[in-house]
Design a protein around this motif. Structure first.
Motif, PDB file in Angstrom:
ATOM      1  N   ILE A 392      13.759  -9.236  -4.429  1.00 19.71           N
ATOM      2  CA  ILE A 392      13.343 -10.628  -4.618  1.00 19.71           C
ATOM      3  C   ILE A 392      13.034 -10.893  -6.082  1.00 19.71           C
ATOM      4  O   ILE A 392      13.492 -11.888  -6.670  1.00 19.71           O
ATOM      5  N   LEU A 393      12.267 -10.006  -6.705  1.00 27.77           N
ATOM      6  CA  LEU A 393      11.926 -10.190  -8.110  1.00 27.77           C
ATOM      7  C   LEU A 393      13.178 -10.179  -8.993  1.00 27.77           C
ATOM      8  O   LEU A 393      13.275 -10.953  -9.956  1.00 27.77           O
ATOM      9  N   GLN A 394      14.126  -9.324  -8.675  1.00 33.08           N
ATOM     10  CA  GLN A 394      15.359  -9.256  -9.464  1.00 33.08           C
ATOM     11  C   GLN A 394      16.171 -10.537  -9.332  1.00 33.08           C
ATOM     12  O   GLN A 394      16.749 -11.021 -10.310  1.00 33.08           O
ATOM     13  N   SER A 395      16.165 -11.130  -8.148  1.00 35.46           N
ATOM     14  CA  SER A 395      16.979 -12.328  -7.910  1.00 35.46           C
ATOM     15  C   SER A 395      16.481 -13.533  -8.692  1.00 35.46           C
ATOM     16  O   SER A 395      17.228 -14.495  -8.896  1.00 35.46           O
ATOM     17  N   LEU A 396      15.236 -13.496  -9.152  1.00 39.18           N
ATOM     18  CA  LEU A 396      14.657 -14.649  -9.841  1.00 39.18           C
ATOM     19  C   LEU A 396      15.147 -14.802 -11.271  1.00 39.18           C
ATOM     20  O   LEU A 396      15.017 -15.870 -11.866  1.00 39.18           O
ATOM     21  N   LYS A 397      15.730 -13.748 -11.808  1.00 41.89           N
ATOM     22  CA  LYS A 397      16.119 -13.757 -13.225  1.00 41.89           C
ATOM     23  C   LYS A 397      17.076 -14.893 -13.570  1.00 41.89           C
ATOM     24  O   LYS A 397      17.081 -15.384 -14.701  1.00 41.89           O
ATOM     25  N   LYS A 398      17.870 -15.320 -12.619  1.00 40.16           N
ATOM     26  CA  LYS A 398      18.883 -16.349 -12.907  1.00 40.16           C
ATOM     27  C   LYS A 398      18.389 -17.767 -12.654  1.00 40.16           C
ATOM     28  O   LYS A 398      19.128 -18.728 -12.894  1.00 40.16           O
ATOM     29  N   GLU A 399      17.148 -17.908 -12.174  1.00 33.48           N
ATOM     30  CA  GLU A 399      16.634 -19.235 -11.855  1.00 33.48           C
ATOM     31  C   GLU A 399      16.200 -19.971 -13.122  1.00 33.48           C
ATOM     32  O   GLU A 399      15.667 -19.344 -14.051  1.00 33.48           O
ATOM     33  N   PRO A 400      16.386 -21.294 -13.183  1.00 35.78           N
ATOM     34  CA  PRO A 400      16.024 -22.036 -14.393  1.00 35.78           C
ATOM     35  C   PRO A 400      14.530 -22.011 -14.698  1.00 35.78           C
ATOM     36  O   PRO A 400      14.127 -22.236 -15.840  1.00 35.78           O
ATOM     37  N   TRP A 401      13.728 -21.750 -13.697  1.00 31.22           N
ATOM     38  CA  TRP A 401      12.276 -21.710 -13.886  1.00 31.22           C
ATOM     39  C   TRP A 401      11.756 -20.291 -14.068  1.00 31.22           C
ATOM     40  O   TRP A 401      10.530 -20.063 -14.084  1.00 31.22           O
ATOM     41  N   PHE A 402      12.642 -19.306 -14.243  1.00 30.91           N
ATOM     42  CA  PHE A 402      12.199 -17.911 -14.285  1.00 30.91           C
ATOM     43  C   PHE A 402      11.183 -17.650 -15.390  1.00 30.91           C
ATOM     44  O   PHE A 402      10.201 -16.923 -15.179  1.00 30.91           O
ATOM     45  N   GLN A 403      11.383 -18.213 -16.567  1.00 30.00           N
ATOM     46  CA  GLN A 403      10.467 -17.938 -17.669  1.00 30.00           C
ATOM     47  C   GLN A 403       9.047 -18.374 -17.324  1.00 30.00           C
ATOM     48  O   GLN A 403       8.072 -17.688 -17.659  1.00 30.00           O
ATOM     49  N   LEU A 404       8.915 -19.514 -16.651  1.00 26.03           N
ATOM     50  CA  LEU A 404       7.589 -19.971 -16.222  1.00 26.03           C
ATOM     51  C   LEU A 404       6.978 -18.972 -15.230  1.00 26.03           C
ATOM     52  O   LEU A 404       5.791 -18.637 -15.310  1.00 26.03           O
ATOM     53  N   TYR A 405       7.798 -18.531 -14.304  1.00 24.61           N
ATOM     54  CA  TYR A 405       7.340 -17.555 -13.314  1.00 24.61           C
ATOM     55  C   TYR A 405       6.938 -16.256 -14.006  1.00 24.61           C
ATOM     56  O   TYR A 405       5.864 -15.688 -13.734  1.00 24.61           O
ATOM     57  N   TYR A 406       7.780 -15.798 -14.913  1.00 26.51           N
ATOM     58  CA  TYR A 406       7.547 -14.547 -15.629  1.00 26.51           C
ATOM     59  C   TYR A 406       6.229 -14.586 -16.387  1.00 26.51           C
ATOM     60  O   TYR A 406       5.456 -13.622 -16.373  1.00 26.51           O
ATOM     61  N   GLU A 407       5.948 -15.712 -17.015  1.00 25.44           N
ATOM     62  CA  GLU A 407       4.723 -15.840 -17.800  1.00 25.44           C
ATOM     63  C   GLU A 407       3.465 -15.915 -16.929  1.00 25.44           C
ATOM     64  O   GLU A 407       2.352 -15.741 -17.433  1.00 25.44           O
ATOM     65  N   SER A 408       3.644 -16.160 -15.636  1.00 23.32           N
ATOM     66  CA  SER A 408       2.493 -16.150 -14.729  1.00 23.32           C
ATOM     67  C   SER A 408       2.073 -14.731 -14.360  1.00 23.32           C
ATOM     68  O   SER A 408       0.956 -14.519 -13.890  1.00 23.32           O
ATOM     69  N   ILE A 409       2.969 -13.768 -14.563  1.00 22.72           N
ATOM     70  CA  ILE A 409       2.654 -12.371 -14.248  1.00 22.72           C
ATOM     71  C   ILE A 409       1.784 -11.799 -15.369  1.00 22.72           C
ATOM     72  O   ILE A 409       2.147 -11.890 -16.537  1.00 22.72           O
ATOM     73  N   PRO A 410       0.650 -11.186 -15.048  1.00 23.39           N
ATOM     74  CA  PRO A 410      -0.245 -10.675 -16.099  1.00 23.39           C
ATOM     75  C   PRO A 410       0.378  -9.525 -16.896  1.00 23.39           C
ATOM     76  O   PRO A 410       1.326  -8.866 -16.447  1.00 23.39           O
ATOM     77  N   VAL A 411      -0.157  -9.300 -18.079  1.00 28.62           N
ATOM     78  CA  VAL A 411       0.189  -8.120 -18.868  1.00 28.62           C
ATOM     79  C   VAL A 411      -0.874  -7.067 -18.593  1.00 28.62           C
ATOM     80  O   VAL A 411      -2.066  -7.286 -18.845  1.00 28.62           O
ATOM     81  N   TYR A 412      -0.427  -5.961 -18.046  1.00 29.87           N
ATOM     82  CA  TYR A 412      -1.343  -4.907 -17.617  1.00 29.87           C
ATOM     83  C   TYR A 412      -0.671  -3.576 -17.921  1.00 29.87           C
ATOM     84  O   TYR A 412       0.524  -3.416 -17.674  1.00 29.87           O
ATOM     85  N   ASN A 413      -1.434  -2.624 -18.488  1.00 34.03           N
ATOM     86  CA  ASN A 413      -0.846  -1.343 -18.898  1.00 34.03           C
ATOM     87  C   ASN A 413       0.319  -1.571 -19.870  1.00 34.03           C
ATOM     88  O   ASN A 413       1.299  -0.844 -19.860  1.00 34.03           O
ATOM     89  N   ASN A 414       0.197  -2.628 -20.678  1.00 27.06           N
ATOM     90  CA  ASN A 414       1.252  -3.010 -21.632  1.00 27.06           C
ATOM     91  C   ASN A 414       2.581  -3.272 -20.943  1.00 27.06           C
ATOM     92  O   ASN A 414       3.655  -3.019 -21.499  1.00 27.06           O
ATOM     93  N   MET A 415       2.504  -3.807 -19.724  1.00 26.01           N
ATOM     94  CA  MET A 415       3.688  -4.156 -18.942  1.00 26.01           C
ATOM     95  C   MET A 415       3.446  -5.516 -18.299  1.00 26.01           C
ATOM     96  O   MET A 415       2.298  -5.917 -18.087  1.00 26.01           O
ATOM     97  N   ARG A 416       4.505  -6.235 -17.985  1.00 21.38           N
ATOM     98  CA  ARG A 416       4.379  -7.504 -17.260  1.00 21.38           C
ATOM     99  C   ARG A 416       4.357  -7.136 -15.783  1.00 21.38           C
ATOM    100  O   ARG A 416       5.393  -6.898 -15.154  1.00 21.38           O
ATOM    101  N   VAL A 417       3.149  -7.090 -15.200  1.00 21.68           N
ATOM    102  CA  VAL A 417       3.017  -6.494 -13.868  1.00 21.68           C
ATOM    103  C   VAL A 417       1.907  -7.179 -13.072  1.00 21.68           C
ATOM    104  O   VAL A 417       0.850  -7.509 -13.600  1.00 21.68           O
ATOM    105  N   LYS A 418       2.174  -7.420 -11.797  1.00 19.13           N
ATOM    106  CA  LYS A 418       1.152  -7.924 -10.861  1.00 19.13           C
ATOM    107  C   LYS A 418       0.547  -6.722 -10.155  1.00 19.13           C
ATOM    108  O   LYS A 418       1.266  -5.891  -9.591  1.00 19.13           O
ATOM    109  N   SER A 419      -0.767  -6.647 -10.185  1.00 18.98           N
ATOM    110  CA  SER A 419      -1.453  -5.540  -9.528  1.00 18.98           C
ATOM    111  C   SER A 419      -1.968  -5.973  -8.175  1.00 18.98           C
ATOM    112  O   SER A 419      -2.081  -7.165  -7.877  1.00 18.98           O
ATOM    113  N   GLY A 420      -2.310  -4.984  -7.354  1.00 17.44           N
ATOM    114  CA  GLY A 420      -2.887  -5.270  -6.048  1.00 17.44           C
ATOM    115  C   GLY A 420      -3.713  -4.097  -5.571  1.00 17.44           C
ATOM    116  O   GLY A 420      -3.311  -2.944  -5.755  1.00 17.44           O
TER     117      GLY A 420
END
Length: 468
Positions: A392-420
């Motif tokens: 699912i995450l890979q499929s989002l790369k081609k969407e026109p809104w991907f950059q907005l989505y990407y920027e919503s993911i936090p930077v953690y461990n010097n990576m763009r990553v959502k923790s849980g």
């Protein structure tokens, strides 16, 4: 001899670096999976090429595991697809009846919600509670209303009466992170408890709540914990109850507010508006919610005059804080809104069903690979595979809104990553570019680990560091 040793270390390092990425990931994962902390647990990792979708590494990729808050990445992605980045919610303030020449409204004031998760939130300038209340009081004053003979009705019908998704635990739902969605969510459905600790083992005094919640009966059973023990306070309350129990310990050196969930947000909003009107000299009658009217088989007339319409921030701004601060409440609002806008019954199960159907049709993901119960990941009953999450995450790369989505993911461990994380569960999902420039997407989960969570987290980071 020193020179020979130094040369040997350089050659070893070069050999490791020269290994293909899949081999390096496999080596790191093997060490991680054989660790004693996973002796009775299960882990899974899937890494895909973010551009092509090619599987770079997967282990237990089709095993359903508890995902905790990494599930938010899927809820947010589905909302972008089905609601659109510019979607907004509206809340109206109106009245029924007529206003007399002396300013008496012979009718009701009605607050009608559509499920805005941000109403009264301090995260956005236009949604702050003081801003909303001032607008509404000003709107009532401009209409010439000086006295209300009827009621202030909070119309909370849209989302139904079940506020808590299936699988949420009693220990969670009274706390701020366990606040359930409401048609009229207000101030993110939470309030603060201010304590003063005493002698260790003796009661910790509850000084006040912020804001004032005097209409609730709060039973304080919290004791003072030893220095360094921090916040071990748990709040227990049921939806629509007016009784709240506080249990656990509050460290003697702790200086922080404890946040709890509001049992009935619509009632809280109506009461707050009534108090604010009274403060400027506008007397109001009783307050009641549409839920209570329906339960009593009573009806009310729809508002005939709209005094104010408040529009929420756009979906992209909601999703930003949803992922950045992992706000469970926002996820549950998104799930119910998805059901509503797809013409389904406005319930969490229907919203979840829409999500599973969508990804099954779009990517062919088996619905059994997404055995989920909510939109936030708080339910420990959720099970999802790392393969489906990564796809699912890979499929989002081609969407026109991907950059907005990407920027919503936090930077953690010097990576763009959502923790849980929930009980004995730690998970991460996100995006990373490898040292050789390969764009990667990944999902990693560990369930039923033993021992220290901080130690387990560091071992997960050791695996993810290989992707850098």
């Amino acid at each position: 001899m020193r020179n020979l040793v130094f040369l040997f270390l350089i050659l070893c390092n070069c050999n490791v670096s020269a290994q293909p990425l899949p081999q390096r990931i496999a080596s790191a994962y093997k060490k991680f999976a054989s660790d004693q902390q996973l002796a009775f647990g299960t882990a899974s990792l899937t890494v895909l090429n973010a551009s092509t979708g090619e599987v770079i590494f997967t282990e237990n990729g089709n095993t359903g595991l508890a995902s905790a808050s990494t599930l938010k990445t899927i809820t947010a992605a589905t909302a972008y697809h089905l609601l659109g980045k510019d979607f907004t919610w509206e809340t109206t303030l109106g009245y029924t009846g007529a206003i007399s020449g002396v300013g008496t409204l012979n009718g009701d004031i009605i607050i009608k919600g559509s499920g805005d998760p941000s109403l009264g939130s301090d995260r956005y300038d236009q949604t702050k509670s003081e801003t909303i209340l001032k607008r509404w009081v000003d709107a009532v004053s401009r209409a010439g209303i000086k006295r209300l003979t009827g009621r202030i009705i909070a119309d909370d019908r849209l989302f139904g009466t079940q506020t808590m998704p299936g699988g949420w635990t009693w220990q969670d739902m009274g706390n701020y992170y366990g606040a359930g969605p409401s048609t009229l969510t207000w101030r993110e459905n939470q309030f603060d408890l201010i304590f003063r600790p005493g002698i260790v083992g003796q009661p910790a005094a509850l000084l006040r709540t912020e804001p004032d919640m005097s209409y609730l009966k709060i039973v304080n059973e919290v004791t003072s914990g030893k220095a360094g023990t921090g916040d071990n306070v748990y709040v227990y309350s049921a939806p629509y109850s007016n009784v709240v129990y506080l249990r656990g310990t509050y460290g003697v050196d702790l200086k922080k507010a404890i946040s709890a969930s509001v049992p009935d947000p619509a009632t809280d909003l109506a009461q707050t508006l009534k108090n604010r009107l009274k403060a400027v000299g506008i007397s109001a009658g009783t307050i009641i919610t549409a839920r209570e009217l329906v339960a009593d088989k009573l009806t009310f007339q729809p508002d005939t005059k709209i005094l104010d319409t408040h529009t929420s921030p756009t979906l992209e701004k909601i999703v930003y804080w949803f992922n950045q601060k992992s706000i469970n409440l926002y996820g549950e609002h998104l799930v119910k809104t998805i059901a509503w806008k797809q013409g389904k019954e406005v319930t969490t199960p229907e919203g979840v069903s829409v999500i599973k159907d969508f990804w099954n049709k779009k990517l062919g993901i088996d619905k059994n690979a997404m055995n989920i119960y909510d939109g936030s990941g708080l339910s420990p009953a959720n099970r999802i595979t790392t393969m489906s999450m990564a796809q699912i995450l890979q499929s989002l790369k081609k969407e026109p809104w991907f950059q907005l989505y990407y920027e919503s993911i936090p930077v953690y461990n010097n990576m763009r990553v959502k923790s849980g994380s929930i009980g004995d569960v730690i998970a991460y999902a996100g995006y990373q570019t490898s040292a050789n420039g390969t764009p990667l997407v990944f999902s990693i989960m560990m369930n039923n680990y033993s021992g220290s969570s901080s130690a387990a987290r560091q071992k997960l980071f050791n695996v993810l560091d290989v992707l850098k």
